[in-house]
Structure formats: C-alpha cells, structure tokens
Design a protein around this motif. Structure first.
Motif, mmCIF file in Angstrom:
data_model
loop_
_atom_site.group_PDB
_atom_site.id
_atom_site.type_symbol
_atom_site.label_atom_id
_atom_site.label_comp_id
_atom_site.label_asym_id
_atom_site.label_seq_id
_atom_site.Cartn_x
_atom_site.Cartn_y
_atom_site.Cartn_z
ATOM 1 N N MET A 98 0.564 -1.245 0.140
ATOM 2 C CA MET A 98 -0.266 0.510 0.331
ATOM 3 C C MET A 98 1.226 0.944 0.240
ATOM 4 O O MET A 98 0.234 2.329 -0.484
ATOM 5 N N ALA A 99 2.109 1.026 0.637
ATOM 6 C CA ALA A 99 2.779 2.231 0.105
ATOM 7 C C ALA A 99 3.777 2.616 -0.787
ATOM 8 O O ALA A 99 3.432 3.177 -1.566
ATOM 9 N N HIS A 125 -4.497 7.067 -1.356
ATOM 10 C CA HIS A 125 -2.600 7.196 -1.712
ATOM 11 C C HIS A 125 -2.184 7.119 -3.395
ATOM 12 O O HIS A 125 -0.916 7.707 -3.361
ATOM 13 N N HIS A 126 -3.190 6.781 -3.979
ATOM 14 C CA HIS A 126 -1.858 6.158 -5.515
ATOM 15 C C HIS A 126 -3.021 6.528 -6.332
ATOM 16 O O HIS A 126 -2.672 6.534 -7.144
ATOM 17 N N LEU A 171 -9.881 12.602 -3.499
ATOM 18 C CA LEU A 171 -10.065 10.784 -4.446
ATOM 19 C C LEU A 171 -11.331 10.874 -5.122
ATOM 20 O O LEU A 171 -11.291 10.984 -6.722
ATOM 21 N N SER A 172 -12.499 11.610 -4.871
ATOM 22 C CA SER A 172 -12.944 12.317 -5.533
ATOM 23 C C SER A 172 -12.667 13.003 -6.375
ATOM 24 O O SER A 172 -13.656 12.893 -8.214
ATOM 25 N N LYS A 173 -11.864 14.129 -5.946
ATOM 26 C CA LYS A 173 -11.786 14.964 -7.433
ATOM 27 C C LYS A 173 -10.655 14.501 -8.362
ATOM 28 O O LYS A 173 -11.567 14.188 -9.885
ATOM 29 N N SER A 174 -10.100 13.179 -8.078
ATOM 30 C CA SER A 174 -9.262 12.016 -9.072
ATOM 31 C C SER A 174 -10.804 11.580 -10.422
ATOM 32 O O SER A 174 -10.065 11.721 -11.164
ATOM 33 N N LEU A 175 -11.572 11.692 -9.587
ATOM 34 C CA LEU A 175 -12.874 10.301 -10.685
ATOM 35 C C LEU A 175 -13.387 11.424 -10.709
ATOM 36 O O LEU A 175 -13.746 10.888 -12.673
#
Length: 806
Positions: free
Chosen positions: A145-146, A335-336, A376-380
């Motif tokens: 995960m890192a 994270h990614h 994350l919402s913004k990325s999607l």
C-alpha cells in the motif's frame, strides 16, 4: 467464516467456493490488485489467478455470428504468484507438486485469513504426502500500500516428522488470458504479445510484454530468496517463451523450517517518473527490502487509511461493512489512485466481469468518498472531465448539443457497451440496448454538484466541474422535445435504471418514453446548471461561456425545460415510464415456484421465448432511485418546480407499488430499497439492508461475485450508514443531520471530513453525539443542523443532542 472484527477467515477447502474466496480475498493498492488465488493453482474450474492494473485496457475484435464485435477489456496481466513445492528424499524428485485439488485426503488443514487491518492474506495448511510425511505451510502475501509497484509472498515450510529436502519453484507466468467470465469465452481473450523472459543473477527473473492494441509495455521482475538457507540451496534458473522462474532445493528437518520470500515489482509504460518499465522494475525489485520491512511500511500505510475512514458498527453488520470498506480502499486508494487517470470500475480490480468498465457506480461511491477522501473524489471526477471531448462527439453524432456520456466507459471515453450479450440460461446472444441509459450523464453532473457542496472546492466546481455540468445540461435541453398533446417537454427513446425494459412490446426499435427517473434528474441538472451560472464570478462565467460557446438564450430554454418536463403517473403513483401501468402483471408466485431464484427474471423470460418488456416487473430500483438521490423535501421541491404535487401519501403508494414488482436482480437494489424504506420509517428497511450486506459475501446473485465484487453496492452500504441512517448531508456550508435509524442498527459511529475538518459522529437510540477533535484547526466552528436547530462546535468541543425519532 469466523468473526474476529478485523479478520475474514475461511476454514477448510471447498473447490466450489474457491473462486468466490479468491475475489473476496483480493489484495490491491489502487494501482494494481491480485485475486486471492493459491500460488500453486492454475486457471481452471476451481481457480482463477488474476492481476489487474487500474485503467489498463486493450481492445480486440471477435468474429461472432456473422459480425465483428469490438470489445475493450481490462487486461489480465502475467501472474506473479506461482510458487509450488513438493517434499522429496535427498536422492531425487519424487511425486507430484502439491495442489489442494490433487489429494483431498492428504490435505489435513486448510485455512485462509484475510487481515483487514494490515492488508495481508495468510494461508495455513497441513499436508500429508503419499509417503506419510507431514508438512506444515504458512504463506502470507501483500500488495504494498505504500509502494504501488511492489508485492510480496512469504512461505514457511515446516517438516513435522521427517528430514530431507524440499523442492520449490518460484515463477512468473505469462500464459494468461481474459478467460475468467464464462459468458465471454466466445470472445477473443489474448491481450498480451511480444513476450520475452530473462534472468539477472543470482536471484531475479523478469518477464516483459505488450498489450496488442493499446501498446502498453508491461514488465514484472521477481526476486526469490531463502534467507539463512541461501548458501545451502541448490538454485537453478529456467526460462521459456512465456514463463521464467527459479528452482530451489533446500534441506529441511523438524527443527529447521525453511522460509522462501518472493518479492515482485510491476511497472508499465503508463507509469510516471521512470525511464523505462524494464529498468524501473529491475531496479525496484533489487532495492526492495525483505518481507518483514515491507510488511511494516505496508501496515503503516493501511493504518493511516483506517484512521481517516473510522467506522464503528457492532456485530455481523459491522464486520461486513469493514470488509466492504477494505475493498473500496484497495480499489480506489487515496494514497495512489489520485495520481492515475482512472474511473470507478464497477467490479473493482477483483475480476473481469463488465470487462473492467466504468458505469454509473460512482454515483454510489463518491458520496462516501466526498466526506472522507475528497481528493480522491476530485481525481475520479477528473477522469470524466478528460473524456468530456468524447462525450461531446457522441452527442454530435447522435444529433444533439452538449455532452452525452457513455453507459460503459473505458480508456478513452467512447461508448464501450457491447451490441449484444450472452444469456447463459438460453445460450443465445441477444441485443444489448443499455447504451440508451443516458441518465449516466445526470450521475456525472450529480457527483460534480455534490462534491462541490461537500468540499467547498470552488476552484474545481467553477472550472472543470462547471464545464461538465453545463454541457450535460445542454444535452438534456436539446434532447427534450415539446409535445402539444401533453403540453410538456418529453425525452423519448431511452432506457432507465431498471434495465429489464429496453423497449415497448412489439416495437420496431428500442427505447422508452418519459422515463420518470431520467426526466426528473434531467430537470434537476438543468436547475443546478442555472444556479451555478448565477453564482459564478463574472470573469469565470464569461470565460466559461466563451470556451463552450454558450449563448445566453440557451439559458432561457434550460429554465423552461427544467419546469416543463413530463413525469407520467398512473393509478395514483409515479409511472416508471409512459405506458408502464398498461403492461401485463406478472404471475410472481408462478415464477418463484418454478425457478426459485428469479433475480435475473429477464434471462428466465428470454429463455422461454418471452421478454420482460411485456410485464410490470423491474430488475432494481428505478423510480425509487429518486428517493435515494434526493432528501424528501428536496424531491418535493423538484416535483413542485415541474408543476406536480408529491406528498407523503403519493410517495408511499409509489414505494409500495414498485416493491411488489421488483425482482432485485442487481446488488444495488438492496442498497436503494433499504435507503428509501429507512427514510419512510419502515421496518422492512432492515430486510433490504441485510441483503445488501450479504450480496457479495454470500454471492446472492449466484456466481457473479466470483467474477468481481460489486463496488457500487460495497460503497453504497457504507454510505447508507453515514448518509442514509444518520441522514448526513453537506449544504450551505453546514453539516445537516436527519437520522433515520432502523431498530436493528440503531447504534453506530463514524468520522467524516467536512471542509477539511475532522468530525466524529456517534448515534445511539434517542441521542446523537457529535464532536470535533482538539487537534483540528479552524477559524470558525463547524455548524451542525439538526431538527431545525443550529449547533456550532469548535475544536475540542462535543455535544450530545436528543433525537425526535428515538
């Protein structure tokens, strides 16, 4: 399954259930994921190893039934798991390689433990070989995960009552294809080409290949070590056209267990900040630390995620919800995933169903993410923005202005919905008209608006978000047609969320008229677009109008259409579409008695030479989806804007009407019905909530979870707790709460982030506790609205508030 809160456990080996377990034991990090297949297993009826990189698609063409079908699939990448073993005497190899399928009587113990807290899968087995020797095996794996490019597998062998040697083979296997879904097996499945293998002494092998059409280079490098036994091991390298591996022969005795560690790096040519995927993979695997150090940094990354996504729900429901949250976080990792150009895959990265495509499931996912991981919402949402040009082209090709988003999206935003699909019950390929579900555009607009409301991110909302919202509104205004007879605008020839109904009985062409869900959400989009235009700063408004060439007179039409779209009614309830009430009633008892499980009633009817188009029977919530998207007051106001009255009695009749006519053929159905019934203060909500929770873990759809989890339903159950049962909304800069707990789940807690501030919520019968941790920094307190009261809470403060509906 044993419930220890943070583990998901299976005891015993059952080949019939193995594919389901593989899906539910998938490990991932947002960049790639690997199904929980046994490392010694190969693809077959009982097993399906699969590794998928987020957003990595390839397009193939299949000649089928006199047609050439083009299809784009998420690619099953080379399998990094293979590690097989067999004990044998010193004088030479003896016997078959172990698999759990070859000798059921010799498999004395088989246990799988998915550790949700630390993101690992451990397998414990005890094996008696044909010579009567007992071998214990403990095997643990992680997908880091890192570090988004690493995975690791550690295996410890213990000889209980014998001494000798054990032979181990560790490999990379490129003999893979997309064959995990039976109904796709008539389609071309070999996406990888130009495969080569090699070795780097002393302990690294590699495999590289390309996708045949998208031309993405893929490289895996594997390092296999055996710790303190490295010097005593006999090591050999073997290379073939599609595989590369190491063979190890190691001494073993009761007091001398053997541990083999396999560390794998995966890179593609889509990765950032690399010179080539080949050099990047080799360098990364050489530099990677041992398993213990990898596990420590991996577990620390998971711990950060769990702190941000705190969820406390007691009992079995809480256990399943934590599993759901685990799968959401490893499919869409904060994270990614934010660094990738990916959307919300309907089946996660857990299998090949729906070919890895992006549907409207983000409508069930983003409301949860907005309050925990807004970045994350913004990325999607940015995935959708990048495909806005394709949506514009699709609208123009159909003869409309604006943007028409596809029902199924993949790499570049074109429509990926297949023209036909296989009914596995009848064996026939039948037309697939689900591409007419234009309401997916409203889902994109809904997510843009709700993201802005939840986060206050005006930079995105006033730029990329506004451009999407206005272009979707433009499409709805143009597709709407005035009807003199009804004195209303109508939207014709679409398919609603129900999906069973794709056209009218005996009609020459597909499509339905005035789908209530489509029309109401279109009116909502138009109203929100007008509101956004009014509130945009003048400079931003001018720039946006110039960029999309929006004429001021278009806004007048938007306003008119938003107030005059038709919503059909029959017998005092909202009609799913025009003419729904005139369809035949289905003999539900007959079909339940004959078939038992009738969730996929459409397939049953087609196999009988009939069609669901003839009946008042729905696959899942359609009209009732309006109660999922909009709070009761908001829905009433929306109908009032359209010139219709919608009081509680009409809505209750509508809910009852469709409940009696729904087969729940989608995992989303339980989520929506539980939500709607909880809002209506109905005891039946718990029945549907239980079904939503069990849909994947018990595979209620009969084999579908093995092909990939249902990510929308997974996230929907989480959102059902925070927004459905707690009634939490974000608007006007405040947190609004309208609790609707069900008696069976009246006590729970969670944390959210509101405009960057952490807020903790705990609910018990009759009361709600809400607080802001002391370490939060905010110049103004968090405003909470409950039962018409405003409560301001500063960092370090907490309030206990009574509830009207205890």
């Amino acid at each position: 399954m044993a419930d220890s809160g943070w583990t998901w456990e299976y005891e015993g080996y059952d080949p019939r259930a193995e594919r389901l377990r593989e899906a539910l034991c998938t490990l991932g990090n947002g960049c790639f994921a690997t199904r929980g297949a046994a490392p010694e297993a190969v693809a077959g009826p009982a097993h399906y190893p699969g590794t998928y990189a987020a957003g990595l698609y390839n397009r193939l063409t299949t000649p089928l039934a006199g047609r050439r079908l083009e299809h784009e699939d998420i690619v099953n990448l080379p399998n990094w798991l293979p590690l097989r073993f067999r004990p044998h005497p010193d004088e030479g190899p003896d016997g078959q390689w172990f698999t759990p399928d070859q000798d059921p009587e010799g498999l004395l113990r088989y246990r799988q433990v998915l550790d949700l807290r630390h993101g690992t899968l451990t397998r414990l087995l005890r094996y008696r070989d044909p010579h009567g020797r007992h071998l214990g095996v403990e095997q643990s794996r992680l997908v880091h995960m890192a570090d988004p490019h690493l995975a690791a597998l550690r295996t410890t062998f213990t000889a209980e009552d014998w001494s000798g040697t054990i032979e181990v083979e560790s490999a990379l296997d490129g003999m893979v294809g997309n064959t995990g879904v039976a109904r796709y097996r008539d389609l071309a499945s070999n996406h990888l080409t130009r495969m080569t293998t090699g070795a780097e002494e002393p302990d690294v092998v590699w495999l590289r290949c390309r996708t045949s059409d998208s031309d993405v280079r893929v490289v895996l490098a594997a390092r296999t070590t055996c710790g303190e036994w490295e010097g005593a091991a006999e090591r050999r390298v073997w290379l073939a056209d599609f595989t590369a591996g190491h063979g190890l022969t190691l001494p073993i005795a009761p007091e001398r267990p053997v541990t083999v560690e396999k560390t794998v790096a995966l890179h593609t040519s889509r990765d950032a900040a690399i010179s080539s995927p080949f050099s990047a993979a080799l360098d990364r695997v050489r530099r990677a630390p041992g398993y213990d150090e990898l596990l420590a940094s991996h577990a620390a990354a998971w711990e950060r995620l769990w702190r941000q996504a705190e969820l406390e729900v007691p009992g079995e429901a809480g256990h399943i919800l934590r599993l759901h949250l685990f799968h959401l976080l490893q499919t869409l990792s904060p994270h990614h995933t934010t660094e990738l150009d990916v959307g919300v895959p309907a089946r996660g990265l857990h299998g090949e169903a729906y070919r890895g495509h992006v549907f409207w499931d983000e409508q069930f996912v983003l409301p949860y993410l907005n309050l925990h991981f807004p970045e994350l919402s913004k990325s999607l949402l940015t995935y959708r923005y990048r495909r806005l040009p394709a949506a514009r082209r699709a609208a123009r090709a159909a003869g409309f202005d604006g943007a028409m988003y596809p029902w199924q999206s993949g790499s570049d935003g074109r429509e990926e919905t297949p023209a036909t699909h296989l009914n596995p019950r009848s064996g026939r390929w039948v037309p697939d008209n689900s591409r007419l579900q234009h309401h997916v555009g409203s889902a994109v607009a809904y997510n843009v608006w709700r993201y802005g409301q939840a986060t206050g991110d005006t930079e995105f909302t006033h730029t990329k978000g506004a451009e999407m919202l206005l272009e979707i509104a433009r499409f709805w205004a143009d597709i709407a047609r005035w009807d003199d007879h009804h004195e209303r605008y109508r939207i014709l020839g679409v398919v609603g969320p129900d999906e069973y109904h794709e056209g009218y009985p005996q009609a020459a062409k597909p499509g339905l008229d005035d789908n209530a869900y489509t029309n109401v959400t279109a009116a909502w989009v138009l109203a929100r677009a007008l509101e956004l235009v009014r509130t945009l700063p003048a400079s931003r408004r001018q720039e946006l109008f110039e960029r999309i060439r929006l004429r001021p007179e278009e806004l007048d039409r938007w306003d008119e259409v938003s107030r005059r779209l038709r919503v059909p009614f029959h017998r005092g309830v909202i009609s799913q579409f025009d003419g729904y009430g005139e369809l035949e009633e289905l003999d539900w008892d007959h079909y339940r008695e004959r078939y038992g499980d009738i969730r996929r009633l459409d397939r049953i009817l087609e196999s009988e030479g009939d069609t669901a188009n003839r009946y008042q029977a729905s696959k899942q919530a359609d009209v009732l989806m309006l109660g999922y998207l909009f709070a009761p007051g908001e829905l009433r106001d929306l109908f009032a804007r359209l010139g219709y009255g919608l009081d509680d009695e009409v809505w209750r009749r509508t809910v009852d009407y469709y409940l009696a006519r729904t087969s729940h053929g989608s995992t989303l159905s339980g989520v929506v019905h539980a939500w709607v019934l909880a809002r209506a203060r109905r005891g039946e909500a718990w029945t549907h909530l239980k079904e939503a929770l069990a849909s994947d873990v018990a595979d209620l759809q009969g084999g579908t979870t093995a092909e990939g989890i249902h990510l929308g339903a997974v996230a929907g159950t989480l959102d059902l707790v925070q927004r459905g049962l707690a009634g939490l909304e974000t608007r006007e800069g405040a947190l609004w709460l309208d609790p609707a707990p069900v008696p069976e789940l009246a006590e729970f807690g969670f944390s959210v982030r509101h405009r960057g501030i952490g807020v903790r919520v705990r609910m018990k019968p009759g009361q709600l506790w809400i607080g802001v941790p002391p370490w939060e920094e905010t110049p103004v307190p968090v405003r909470v609205m409950l039962d018409g009261r405003a409560v301001d809470i500063a960092p370090g403060e907490e309030r206990l508030l009574p509830l009207r509906h205890g």
